[in-house]
Design a protein around this motif. Structure first.
Motif, PDB file in Angstrom:
ATOM      1  N   GLY A   7      -0.073  -1.770  -0.157  1.00  0.00           N
ATOM      2  CA  GLY A   7      -0.026   0.258  -0.172  1.00  0.00           C
ATOM      3  C   GLY A   7       0.798   1.322  -0.296  1.00  0.00           C
ATOM      4  O   GLY A   7       2.136   1.610  -0.173  1.00  0.00           O
ATOM      5  N   PRO A   8       0.202   2.464   0.014  1.00  0.00           N
ATOM      6  CA  PRO A   8       1.038   3.781  -0.204  1.00  0.00           C
ATOM      7  C   PRO A   8       2.057   3.367   1.168  1.00  0.00           C
ATOM      8  O   PRO A   8       1.999   3.042   2.612  1.00  0.00           O
ATOM      9  N   ARG A   9       2.502   4.956   1.231  1.00  0.00           N
ATOM     10  CA  ARG A   9       4.408   4.982   2.005  1.00  0.00           C
ATOM     11  C   ARG A   9       4.253   6.708   2.443  1.00  0.00           C
ATOM     12  O   ARG A   9       3.868   7.059   1.708  1.00  0.00           O
ATOM     13  N   LEU A  10       4.566   6.716   3.517  1.00  0.00           N
ATOM     14  CA  LEU A  10       5.131   8.046   4.153  1.00  0.00           C
ATOM     15  C   LEU A  10       6.675   8.960   3.806  1.00  0.00           C
ATOM     16  O   LEU A  10       7.291   7.854   3.898  1.00  0.00           O
ATOM     17  N   SER A  11       6.464   9.821   3.183  1.00  0.00           N
ATOM     18  CA  SER A  11       7.938  10.263   2.770  1.00  0.00           C
ATOM     19  C   SER A  11       7.794  11.832   3.611  1.00  0.00           C
ATOM     20  O   SER A  11       6.494  12.363   4.129  1.00  0.00           O
ATOM     21  N   GLY A  29      12.246  20.077  -1.295  1.00  0.00           N
ATOM     22  CA  GLY A  29      11.527  19.090  -1.685  1.00  0.00           C
ATOM     23  C   GLY A  29      12.636  17.672  -1.511  1.00  0.00           C
ATOM     24  O   GLY A  29      12.112  16.515  -1.843  1.00  0.00           O
ATOM     25  N   VAL A  30      13.549  18.169  -1.173  1.00  0.00           N
ATOM     26  CA  VAL A  30      14.761  17.273  -0.819  1.00  0.00           C
ATOM     27  C   VAL A  30      13.923  15.549   0.349  1.00  0.00           C
ATOM     28  O   VAL A  30      13.551  16.411   1.635  1.00  0.00           O
ATOM     29  N   ALA A  31      14.291  14.399   0.047  1.00  0.00           N
ATOM     30  CA  ALA A  31      13.960  14.067   1.065  1.00  0.00           C
ATOM     31  C   ALA A  31      14.747  13.982   2.343  1.00  0.00           C
ATOM     32  O   ALA A  31      15.982  14.006   2.032  1.00  0.00           O
ATOM     33  N   LEU A  83       5.393  16.474   5.362  1.00  0.00           N
ATOM     34  CA  LEU A  83       4.880  15.152   5.136  1.00  0.00           C
ATOM     35  C   LEU A  83       4.246  14.131   5.020  1.00  0.00           C
ATOM     36  O   LEU A  83       2.840  14.582   5.106  1.00  0.00           O
ATOM     37  N   ALA A  84       4.551  13.561   3.743  1.00  0.00           N
ATOM     38  CA  ALA A  84       3.679  13.150   2.857  1.00  0.00           C
ATOM     39  C   ALA A  84       3.440  11.947   2.692  1.00  0.00           C
ATOM     40  O   ALA A  84       3.898  11.015   3.355  1.00  0.00           O
ATOM     41  N   ASN A  85       2.296  11.556   1.060  1.00  0.00           N
ATOM     42  CA  ASN A  85       2.323  10.346   1.160  1.00  0.00           C
ATOM     43  C   ASN A  85       2.287   9.651  -0.707  1.00  0.00           C
ATOM     44  O   ASN A  85       2.384  10.773  -0.889  1.00  0.00           O
TER      45      ASN A  85
END
Length: 757
Positions: A185-189, A195-197, A355-357
């Motif tokens: 499924g979806p995951r957090l990032s 915009g740098v991880a 905190l995106a996904n």
């Protein structure tokens, strides 16, 4: 011997995406029935066969035991010829007719929540856990029937374990379209503002950053929120400076009801609202001493709290351990950000981290907001969790697309005797918000399969929504603003015929071209007459008078004292410099850039400024909100004097009250008592005018609508006094009294007019 019978059942309402088909399957097994169930474009269709008594019991149980998220609108039962089949099956979805309903987004159910925090469960701490009884719906649906390919989960292929659950009719996740797990499924990032991880566990890193005072943009179910430590004056102050939101209160997130009750007075009903599957923000009276930063709600006696509405919020709230500010992720006057690239562009000047996904949001939906009035819930904003539930209309009508007004925009689509009010869209003051309204209109029409016959819009010719409506190529009905307010309250209360409408707000374009806002209307859906209004005041500077209430105070004083205005011993007079006073007086005397208004909102602004509560505002309604808060600390008293002149209801003139208030200020009377006295006076004047209209018309039903009726103190005063005078009083509960509920009234008026034509 048992009699074998077969029935066809068609069910409308919110019966897709809520576990209804597996519920039907289990129910059929319980009653020993054969047959099938499937989704259609309109709802759910069933054919069931077996013992006649069991068949009847089955049909009753469909209503009485429906899943928690289901709302059955209609159930049609028809006997048909037996087919002799065996076993009960769930068929693939079919398109059978038009006009289904879609479930709103819903909070995590208890079963999923238990799994979320169970270390032995394969979904332990998985922020996208859901089942047929909970999770995202409206925000991820791209089309109907509601199946996985028609959602933003279409790109996530289920692993073997999830597929087994999905295909097992006895499993809680049978046909749960957002079903997923950490494997598939979806995951957090987590990203910085460039915009740098950011390396490391996104959730843990976010919680540590919040504890260090960072501002984090958090992607939720319906859009981005901005989160910050609610107990840190430094962090909240930084959020205010970056967001350019000087004083408007922020909403907060707490882990559970026990946590909420550390900061506010939370009644049982408020607790039930907070803990409901809709998860609204609820306004509650703050406790005298709390660790919450004063900058969260400066000068305000109320806090807005919500409980976690999705798994990620549960994880954040528990991991952080204290209240978090959780406010809409947007710039001033723009809609909430919901696409990742859009959020980075809009919020990079505000948020330190994102905190995106990778699960897309198809439809943005902001939080709903509720407060209690006379022991009942009152919407201030009806949005996530409640949309797109249908509202019952007073009767069948033409299909209408109603576009609302300019502020707090929503739109309404009607089908038969149902109205579908959209989520909160925002103030239509820029292209971004207007684009959001257009997107919402198109999406709702596709989702609900409604093709409107007619468009309804506000009477104001310059509103962006008016221009948009006139370009759609459909017949248009221009609806006067306050007539729409009246019809909205009538419609949600199921009223027909003529009523007295007391409509109080800040601004509305009147039939005579002036600015209305303190109105006594008589009529119904088809027509209305203006039978009374508040005495008019000039608005020096036009729209500037809305942002600077001192202008309305000076206008009220000018009406009493003419060119001697600036000789009055009042602090508000010092707001205009000596050199500017001749020009200001000329504006008032000649009506230059000083339009007339009968607005109740502007009257409250005037008194707020006279009492030096608020000379200038930083958000809509601030002066009146703070005046109400002051009045709540005051003692009840006899009303100030007022006049009613003219025929029928007449003109309600509060000039004598303003004069008496000025005298009380000079005498040193408590500001809180004066503010309370104003509320009593306005209520008394309203009841007086309603009595005169009743004498002339014989009507005794009164509807109360308009943004001023968000004022709890005034609304209770008016309703209680009208009831004591044996009026039948109707207020809002299902839609906001402010412009957020206006589209419902426009839709009913236009539907009736178009049907008649």
């Amino acid at each position: 011997m048992t009699s074998r019978e077969r029935a066809s059942l068609e069910i409308d309402g919110i019966v897709q995406g809520v576990g209804f088909r597996p519920f039907v399957y289990r129910l059929a097994l319980r009653f020993g029935l054969s047959g099938w169930v499937r989704n259609t474009g309109k709802g759910v269709q069933i054919e069931a066969e077996g013992d006649g008594d069991n068949l009847l019991a089955f049909s009753h149980a469909l209503r009485e035991e429906a899943p928690p998220l289901a709302v059955i609108g209609a159930l049609r039962f028809e006997k048909i010829e037996p087919a002799g089949d065996e076993g009960f099956v769930i068929l693939d979805s079919a398109k059978a007719g038009k006009g289904g309903e879609i479930s709103p987004d819903c909070e995590v159910c208890d079963d999923c929540l238990a799994e979320l925090f169970d270390p032995d469960n394969r979904r332990y701490l998985y922020p996208f856990i859901n089942c047929t009884n909970c999770g995202p719906r409206y925000s991820i649906i791209t089309g109907i029937p509601y199946d996985r390919p028609a959602t933003t989960m279409a790109g996530f292929a289920m692993c073997d374990d999830c597929l087994a659950e999905y295909h097992d009719p006895l499993n809680r996740r049978f046909h749960a379209q957002p079903n997923a797990c950490p494997v598939c499924g979806p995951r957090l990032s987590l990203f910085d503002r460039e915009g740098v991880a950011v390396t490391g566990d996104p959730l843990r890193q976010t919680i540590e950053a919040l504890k260090d005072g960072a501002i984090v943009a958090v992607k939720g179910v319906g859009g981005y929120h901005l989160a910050v430590d609610a107990c840190s004056e430094t962090a909240v102050g930084l959020l205010r400076r970056r967001k350019k939101r000087d004083e408007k209160p922020f909403a907060m997130l707490a882990a559970d009801l026990d946590a909420v009750r550390r900061y506010v007075q939370c009644s049982d009903l408020e607790g039930r609202l907070l803990a409901g599957v809709e998860r609204p923000i609820v306004l509650m009276r703050r406790l005298p001493q709390t660790p919450v930063a004063e900058l969260v709600a400066p000068g305000n006696g109320w806090f807005g709290f919500m409980l976690p509405g999705n798994p990620l919020q549960h994880l954040l709230a528990r991991g952080f351990g204290g209240p978090l500010v959780m406010t809409s992720g947007n710039l001033s006057d723009e809609p909430i950000a919901y696409r990742d690239d859009e959020a980075l562009r809009m919020l990079s000047g505000i948020a330190d981290l994102f905190l995106a996904n990778d699960r897309e949001i198809h439809t943005r939906t902001d939080d709903s907001v509720i407060r209690l009035y006379r022991g009942e819930p009152l919407f201030l904003r009806r949005s996530r969790g409640y949309v797109p539930r249908a509202l019952a209309l007073p009767g069948e009508q033409a299909s209408v697309l109603a576009l609302g007004a300019e502020l707090k925009a929503t739109l309404c689509l009607t089908r038969g005797a149902q109205g579908f009010l959209s989520q909160h869209i925002g103030d239509l003051k820029n292209a971004a918000t207007m684009a959001s309204l257009e997107e919402s209109a198109g999406h709702l029409q596709r989702l609900l399969e409604i093709t409107p016959d007619v468009v309804a819009h506000d009477l104001h010719p310059d509103y962006l929504s008016t221009v948009y409506g006139q370009e759609l190529g459909l017949p248009c009905v221009a609806v006067q603003h306050h007539h729409a307010h009246m019809a909205s309250c009538m419609a949600e209360n199921g009223l027909d015929g003529d009523v007295i409408g007391v409509i109080l707000d800040g601004t509305g374009y009147g039939s005579d071209g002036t600015i209305w806002g303190g109105e006594f209307l008589v009529g119904g859906y088809g027509d209305f007459g203006r039978h009374g209004h508040f005495a008019q005041l000039r608005m020096p500077g036009g729209d500037a008078a809305v942002k600077e209430p001192f202008r309305m105070a000076l206008s009220a004083l000018h009406r009493l004292h003419g060119d001697q205005l600036f000789r009055q011993p009042l602090a508000v007079c010092a707001e205009v410099q000596e050199a500017d006073r001749p020009l200001f007086l000329k504006m008032l005397e000649k009506g230059i850039n000083a339009p007339l208004t009968s607005s109740c909102g502007r009257l409250f602004d005037a008194v707020s400024a006279l009492l030096s509560v608020r000379h200038r505002i930083s958000y809509e309604g601030q002066a009146a909100i703070e005046l109400e808060a002051l009045a709540e600390a005051g003692s009840a008293s006899e009303p100030y004097p007022y006049l009613v002149t003219g025929e029928a209801g007449g003109v309600l003139d509060f000039g004598p009250a303003i004069a008496a208030i000025c005298a009380d200020i000079a005498a040193g009377r408590s500001r809180a008592d004066i503010a309370r006295g104003l509320h009593r006076t306005v209520a008394a004047g309203i009841v007086d005018v309603c009595g005169r209209i009743r004498t002339a018309s014989g009507l005794d039903r009164v509807v109360l609508s308009g943004g001023v009726f968000q004022n709890r103190l005034l609304t209770e005063d008016v309703a209680d006094q009208l009831t004591a005078e044996e009026f039948r009083v109707y207020c809002h509960r299902l839609v906001p009294p402010n412009d957020g509920g206006l589209a419902l009234g426009q839709a009913v008026i236009a539907g009736r007019i178009f049907r008649r034509k």
